[in-house]
Motif scaffolding. Structure first.
Motif, short mmCIF file in Angstrom:
data_model
loop_
_atom_site.label_atom_id
_atom_site.label_comp_id
_atom_site.label_asym_id
_atom_site.label_seq_id
_atom_site.Cartn_x
_atom_site.Cartn_y
_atom_site.Cartn_z
N SER A 188 0.81 -1.21 0.00
CA SER A 188 0.00 0.00 0.00
C SER A 188 0.85 1.26 0.00
N ALA A 189 2.12 1.15 0.36
CA ALA A 189 3.05 2.29 0.28
C ALA A 189 4.45 1.74 0.15
N PRO B 192 2.84 -0.22 -4.86
CA PRO B 192 1.48 -0.08 -4.32
C PRO B 192 0.41 -0.53 -5.31
N ALA B 193 -0.70 -1.01 -4.74
CA ALA B 193 -1.87 -1.48 -5.50
C ALA B 193 -1.58 -2.77 -6.25
N ARG C 134 -9.21 -5.13 -3.68
CA ARG C 134 -8.81 -4.12 -2.68
C ARG C 134 -9.88 -4.00 -1.59
N ASP D 26 6.52 12.18 -5.14
CA ASP D 26 5.96 12.98 -6.23
C ASP D 26 7.04 13.56 -7.14
N ARG E 281 1.36 5.86 -11.79
CA ARG E 281 1.44 6.46 -10.46
C ARG E 281 0.06 6.69 -9.88
N ALA E 282 -0.88 7.14 -10.71
CA ALA E 282 -2.25 7.37 -10.24
C ALA E 282 -2.89 6.08 -9.74
N SER E 283 -2.49 4.94 -10.30
CA SER E 283 -3.09 3.68 -9.87
C SER E 283 -2.64 3.28 -8.46
N PHE E 284 -1.58 3.93 -7.93
CA PHE E 284 -1.15 3.65 -6.57
C PHE E 284 -2.13 4.23 -5.55
N ARG E 285 -2.89 5.23 -5.98
CA ARG E 285 -3.73 6.00 -5.04
C ARG E 285 -5.18 5.96 -5.52
#
Length: 250
Positions: free
Chosen positions: A31-32, A48-49, A97, A211, A245-249
């Motif tokens: 998750s991180a 993550p993810a 998830r 970031d 990267r967006a898929s991590f969050r």
């Protein structure tokens, strides 16, 4: 007697590679941060993810380049069938998830699971076992012989440099033709293909770490052209670096 299945969340500090083996089927969800997992001559990145499914009784090597947080679910071998492979890394679906989060209410204990909890864990196993049939491409070979393992390690240490294959062969004590044959025989990849894969996996680690702008990451991992980096990244993952990267969050 412990539960048929249970879950927990844990944060790990950065640590070097070590062997790991569980007596249950182990679902490890990042998750991180990002972890590296090695088994059967290949190394996977777990950002993550994504999740790793590890068969009970299988020894793998785990390294944590930077602090990472994971959510895990463990399944008794009598509760869930053997996974499709000893170790698989794959993308988590929204349903998976949600099930991981819901199962988090039941940690390790001796009390039997409620009927509702047992149904949830059974659903989580069914969903993730199915997802594991489509493994992530974020994998590189690690080599069998000391010379090739050293060549791969040196390549990874110098991703941002203009490394010469001839210089690399000289450092590991092999003729370029012999080293090229080792790459083909032990990894099924050319050195250039392995270098490209390592650069992209390092980029995924950097994307997961914070970031940092994509352009800076591209240069950090050895690309001089953002368009070339984006094209190679999309070819491997099916997404642009920004989308990944967006898929991590979620």
């Amino acid at each position: 007697m412990s539960r048929k299945a249970y879950s927990f969340v844990r944060t790990f500090a950065a640590e070097p590679a070590r062997d790991f083996c569980a007596d249950r089927h182990y679902l490890l969800c990042a998750s991180a941060g990002a972890l590296r997992l090695e088994a059967q001559g290949r190394s996977w990145l777990l950002p993550p993810a994504r999740a790793a499914l590890i068969e009970a009784g299988r020894t793998i090597r785990v390294s944590i380049p930077r602090p990472a947080t994971t959510a895990s679910a463990l399944f008794d071998t009598g509760f869930a069938p053997p996974p499709p492979a000893p170790l698989t890394v794959f993308d988590l679906s929204p349903l998976a998830r949600a099930l991981v989060a819901e199962c988090g209410a039941w940690g390790e204990g001796v009390e039997p699971l409620t009927a509702y909890a047992e149904t949830l864990f059974a659903a989580l196993a069914a969903v993730t076992w199915r997802l594991a049939e489509q493994p992530s491409p974020a994998v590189v070979p690690v080599g069998r012989t000391p010379e090739l393992r050293r060549a791969l390690r040196l390549t990874e240490e110098r991703l941002e440099c203009e490394l010469s294959f001839e210089d690399l062969a000289r450092e590991v004590g092999l003729a370029p033709r012999s080293l090229a044959r080792r790459f083909s025989d032990e990894t099924g990849m050319t050195w250039r293909a392995a270098l490209r894969r390592m650069r992209l996996l390092r980029a995924i680690e950097e994307l997961a770490a914070g970031d940092t702008p994509v352009t800076k990451i591209a240069f950090m991992v050895g690309y001089s052209s953002l368009s070339a980096f984006n094209a190679a990244f999309h070819e491997l993952t099916g997404r642009t670096p920004t989308e990944y990267r967006a898929s991590f969050r979620p």
